[in-house]
Design an enzyme around this catalytic site. Structure first.
Site, PDB file in Angstrom:
ATOM      1  N   ASP A  19      59.657  72.903  41.405  1.00 41.14           N
ATOM      2  CA  ASP A  19      59.519  74.153  42.165  1.00 41.14           C
ATOM      3  C   ASP A  19      60.790  74.993  42.064  1.00 41.14           C
ATOM      4  OD1 ASP A  19      58.336  75.985  43.803  1.00 41.14           O
ATOM      5  OD2 ASP A  19      58.582  74.846  45.649  1.00 41.14           O
ATOM      6  N   ASN A  67      47.296  77.284  42.037  1.00 38.04           N
ATOM      7  CA  ASN A  67      48.116  78.269  41.310  1.00 38.04           C
ATOM      8  C   ASN A  67      47.296  79.409  40.684  1.00 38.04           C
ATOM      9  OD1 ASN A  67      50.633  75.876  40.168  1.00 38.04           O
ATOM     10  ND2 ASN A  67      50.679  77.255  41.924  1.00 38.04           N
TER      11      ASN A  67
HETATM   12  C1  FPP Z   1      56.797  76.333  40.560  1.00 38.34           C
HETATM   13  O1  FPP Z   1      57.806  77.287  40.710  1.00 38.34           O
HETATM   14  C2  FPP Z   1      56.504  76.132  39.175  1.00 38.34           C
HETATM   15  C3  FPP Z   1      55.285  76.268  38.573  1.00 38.34           C
HETATM   16  C4  FPP Z   1      54.053  76.666  39.256  1.00 38.34           C
HETATM   17  C5  FPP Z   1      55.140  76.057  37.140  1.00 38.34           C
HETATM   18  C6  FPP Z   1      55.789  74.833  36.581  1.00 38.34           C
HETATM   19  C7  FPP Z   1      55.938  75.086  35.174  1.00 38.34           C
HETATM   20  C8  FPP Z   1      57.025  74.812  34.440  1.00 38.34           C
HETATM   21  C9  FPP Z   1      58.238  74.121  34.897  1.00 38.34           C
HETATM   22  C10 FPP Z   1      57.006  75.297  33.070  1.00 38.34           C
HETATM   23  C11 FPP Z   1      56.619  74.477  31.997  1.00 38.34           C
HETATM   24  C12 FPP Z   1      56.012  73.154  32.183  1.00 38.34           C
HETATM   25  C13 FPP Z   1      55.569  72.483  31.128  1.00 38.34           C
HETATM   26  C14 FPP Z   1      54.969  71.160  31.244  1.00 38.34           C
HETATM   27  C15 FPP Z   1      55.679  73.063  29.789  1.00 38.34           C
HETATM   28  P1  FPP Z   1      57.456  78.620  41.500  1.00 38.34           P
HETATM   29  O2  FPP Z   1      57.003  79.628  40.527  1.00 38.34           O
HETATM   30  O3  FPP Z   1      56.461  78.318  42.574  1.00 38.34           O
HETATM   31  O4  FPP Z   1      58.821  79.007  42.092  1.00 38.34           O
HETATM   32  P2  FPP Z   1      59.065  79.808  43.438  1.00 38.34           P
HETATM   33  O5  FPP Z   1      58.643  78.911  44.558  1.00 38.34           O
HETATM   34  O6  FPP Z   1      60.530  80.069  43.418  1.00 38.34           O
HETATM   35  O7  FPP Z   1      58.242  81.050  43.378  1.00 38.34           O
END
Ligand code: FPP
Length: 241
Positions: A19, A67
């Protein structure tokens, strides 16, 4: 590898809620996808650090069933990132002896992506190093619902006797049926929630909620978190004897 895991009493199966990508990008004045790309680069480093840290199973939460509620632009960008990541990383994962699996419901994912997922699973099927499980369109409740549906189908078809259903039966229907339960679940970015991740499987897991945003999560920080785990006593509900 096995001996190093035994030596430091570290967790065999670590699950990570990655996250903080969006905040990381916003703090730098960039669009959220910039953070996801930086997050993807971290995935490689963390996977490669596993053998040295004695972690045999790594399960990462890449995209949840919730998501889809993000903007269309972000969802499309993430899907394209997953396609590019698999295409670009396949050979390195194979050479590093990583065995890759995907969990989650594939029905809503586009065919190009699911074809790449199938290919990568097939390519790495005989590898016997780190077992990397990527949760993509995954939700714990959705997984239990899908499992229950298949279990009910087996009962209806006479393949399963309802009287014999116990806590050993249901996990055989979960997406994770070949994996041991996670010993440790880490969530980055300071949020102390499990957000529908591995609900059944994490019943006895230890949790670590750390403030670092995922794109800043280095193998050194990973090693520190694992070190902390080594000092805890897990009781699984029992009184220490
Ligand atoms: C949460 O951060 C992250 C995600 C929903 C996506 C996770 C994806 C990756 C780490 C990229 C690639 C993964 C692979 C396996 C290639 P957020 O966007 O919710 O962060 P925030 O809470 O700061 O908004």
């Amino acid at each position: 590898m096995a001996s190093s895991s035994e030596a430091h009493k570290g967790p065999r199966h670590v699950a990570i809620i990655m996250d903080g990508n969006g905040r990381w990008a916003t703090q730098r004045g960039h669009p959220r996808l910039f953070g996801h790309r930086a997050g993807a680069r971290r995935v490689r480093e963390i996977v490669e650090s596993c053998p040295g840290l004695g972690v045999r199973y790594l399960t990462i939460f890449a995209f949840s069933t919730e998501n889809w509620k993000r903007t269309q632009n972000e969802v499309a960008g993430l899907m394209s990132l997953f396609r590019r990541y698999i295409t670009r990383e396949a050979q390195a994962l194979y050479k590093n002896n990583v065995k890759v699996r995907f969990i989650g419901d594939r029905v809503r994912l586009d065919e190009k992506l699911t074809a790449l997922m199938d290919e990568l699973e097939l390519l790495t099927a005989d590898n016997d190093g780190t077992e990397l499980t990527v949760a993509l369109n995954y939700g714990g409740r959705d997984e239990v619902a899908r499992a229950t549906k298949r279990l009910a189908e087996d009962v209806a078809a006479g393949r399963l006797n309802p009287a014999e259903i116990d806590v050993e039966t249901l996990p055989k229907y979960l997406d994770t049926y070949v994996l041991p339960d996670p010993d440790l679940v880490i969530r980055t970015s300071g949020e102390a929630r499990i957000s529908n991740f591995l609900l059944w499987q994490s019943a006895y897991a230890e949790y670590e909620f750390i403030d670092t945003l995922w794109p800043d999560f280095t193998p050194e920080i990973f090693a520190d978190v694992l070190q902390g785990y080594g000092t805890r006593e897990r009781r699984f509900g029992a009184v220490p004897g």
